[in-house]
Write an enzyme that holds these catalytic residues in place. Structure first.
Site, PDB file in Angstrom:
ATOM      1  N   CYS A   8     -48.101   7.729 -67.623  1.00  0.00           N
ATOM      2  CA  CYS A   8     -46.730   7.193 -67.586  1.00  0.00           C
ATOM      3  C   CYS A   8     -45.911   7.779 -66.448  1.00  0.00           C
ATOM      4  O   CYS A   8     -44.870   7.236 -66.082  1.00  0.00           O
ATOM      5  CB  CYS A   8     -46.032   7.439 -68.920  1.00  0.00           C
ATOM      6  SG  CYS A   8     -46.842   6.636 -70.323  1.00  0.00           S
ATOM      7  N   ASN A  47     -42.924   0.706 -74.633  1.00  0.00           N
ATOM      8  CA  ASN A  47     -43.434   1.630 -73.616  1.00  0.00           C
ATOM      9  C   ASN A  47     -44.445   0.899 -72.732  1.00  0.00           C
ATOM     10  O   ASN A  47     -45.553   0.601 -73.159  1.00  0.00           O
ATOM     11  CB  ASN A  47     -44.087   2.836 -74.300  1.00  0.00           C
ATOM     12  CG  ASN A  47     -44.646   3.854 -73.320  1.00  0.00           C
ATOM     13  OD1 ASN A  47     -44.676   3.632 -72.122  1.00  0.00           O
ATOM     14  ND2 ASN A  47     -45.102   4.976 -73.844  1.00  0.00           N
ATOM     15  N   HIS A  89     -38.246   7.776 -68.534  1.00  0.00           N
ATOM     16  CA  HIS A  89     -39.379   6.992 -69.026  1.00  0.00           C
ATOM     17  C   HIS A  89     -39.037   6.490 -70.429  1.00  0.00           C
ATOM     18  O   HIS A  89     -38.566   7.248 -71.283  1.00  0.00           O
ATOM     19  CB  HIS A  89     -40.628   7.879 -69.055  1.00  0.00           C
ATOM     20  CG  HIS A  89     -41.786   7.272 -69.768  1.00  0.00           C
ATOM     21  ND1 HIS A  89     -42.194   5.971 -69.567  1.00  0.00           N
ATOM     22  CD2 HIS A  89     -42.640   7.788 -70.704  1.00  0.00           C
ATOM     23  CE1 HIS A  89     -43.242   5.725 -70.339  1.00  0.00           C
ATOM     24  NE2 HIS A  89     -43.531   6.809 -71.032  1.00  0.00           N
TER      25      HIS A  89
END
Length: 329
Positions: free
Chosen positions: A114, A286, A256
């Site tokens: 990520c 996500n 994030h």
């Protein structure tokens, strides 16, 4: 001569199909309330069986280029952050290069989970600042729903598919926009906390690995949660201190989009109001390396982020990796 790099523009793209929490109630033992309370998510975009990472990445790239003053012929490098590319090889960046009708310059993928977009921006910055490249197309794209264990109610509710892109360009002397500083870090000793166990040379694909669901995302959620807040705070705090700035000098924080609780925990630790934090997790879930460029692109198009704003981008992911970008947009 040392040059400065700047964000010229952003673009993003997500698949048409949407899977919301009520749809998930029919797939696994969960509820809309349970998902919202623990993650802040309501819906996520899902690729069709025919769609792959390069499809999303190409469209995000086109949207970024069209939003900028950079011409297609002026792009001279592509870096794609992904852990779910079309193939182990060739790289997704090379596929995107071909799809955009380009050739004759370097194209490569970066794997940092990520945190991939932050790592890719920092890699691109080196090429722009040392004068060897002028306009680097940086893409974050992931198709996590294709490596999701749909029997695991704790993880399958988290992920969506999407792509975000930016063009990192050489700033002129009159530009107010520039990348101020970047901090990227890794700790490989904690890699087992977030891992796709099979599909590589350690555990090649076999009937056994497929039967055991080892080709899907495995995550130790509680340990990741604690690490995420601590690590993103650490890299962000380091950047601010190194550049003699405080959170009061920052106009927008774009973290994030892994979990709303993590985002709120980070804001609390940084002592910044949520009104200064860009959040779109409710609509996308996500999307791994795509969350930050998608959120940034939306905030620019919604006229939240404006030219001259100080922005802080921060992420955390598999590796374990983490990092932050401090920039004047």
């Amino acid at each position: 001569m040392m040059h400065h790099a700047k964000f010229s523009a952003f673009g993003s793209f997500a698949p048409k199909k949407i899977l919301n929490n009520f749809d998930l109630e029919k797939i696994v033992d969960t509820t809309d309330e349970w998902i919202r309370t623990r993650t802040g998510m309501f819906e996520r975009h899902i690729c069709s069986p025919e769609e792959a990472a390069s499809d999303l990445a190409t469209q995000a790239a086109i949207n970024a280029i069209e939003a900028s003053s950079v011409k297609y012929k002026d792009i001279d490098m592509i870096i794609c952050a992904t852990i779910s590319g079309d193939h182990p090889f060739p790289s997704t960046a090379c596929i995107v290069q071909h799809r955009l009708g380009m050739k004759g310059f370097p194209a490569m993928d970066v794997s940092a989970g990520c945190t991939g977009f932050v790592y890719a921006v920092e890699t691109a910055r080196q090429f722009v600042e040392n004068g060897t490249r002028q306009n680097v197309l940086v893409i974050g794209v992931d198709i996590l729903t294709k490596i999701t264990n749909w029997q695991d109610r704790n993880t399958c509710v988290l992920f969506g598919d999407g792509a975000g892109a930016t063009i990192l360009s050489r700033a002129s002397s009159s530009d107010i926009s520039r990348i101020i500083d970047v901090e990227i870090v890794a700790d490989g000793s904690q890699g087992e906390l977030l891992i796709q166990q099979a599909g590589g040379s350690r555990n090649p694909a076999s009937h056994e690995t497929v039967d055991k669901n080892l080709h899907t995302v495995y995550m130790e959620g509680n340990k990741i949660y604690k690490n995420a807040i601590k690590s993103m705070y650490s890299s962000s705090d380091e950047l601010l201190r190194r550049n003699h700035l405080s959170t009061q000098d920052v106009d927008w924080i774009i973290p994030h989009q892994a979990n709303l609780r993590i985002i709120e925990g980070l804001a609390d630790k940084m002592k910044v109001p949520m009104s200064k934090v860009i959040v779109n997790i409710e609509k996308y879930g996500n999307t791994s390396s795509a969350t930050i460029p998608i959120a940034t692109d939306e905030a620019i198009r919604n006229k939240k982020i404006r030219r001259g704003d100080i922005i802080l981008l921060t992420s955390f992911g598999a590796g374990l990796t983490w990092g932050s970008i401090l920039a004047r947009y």
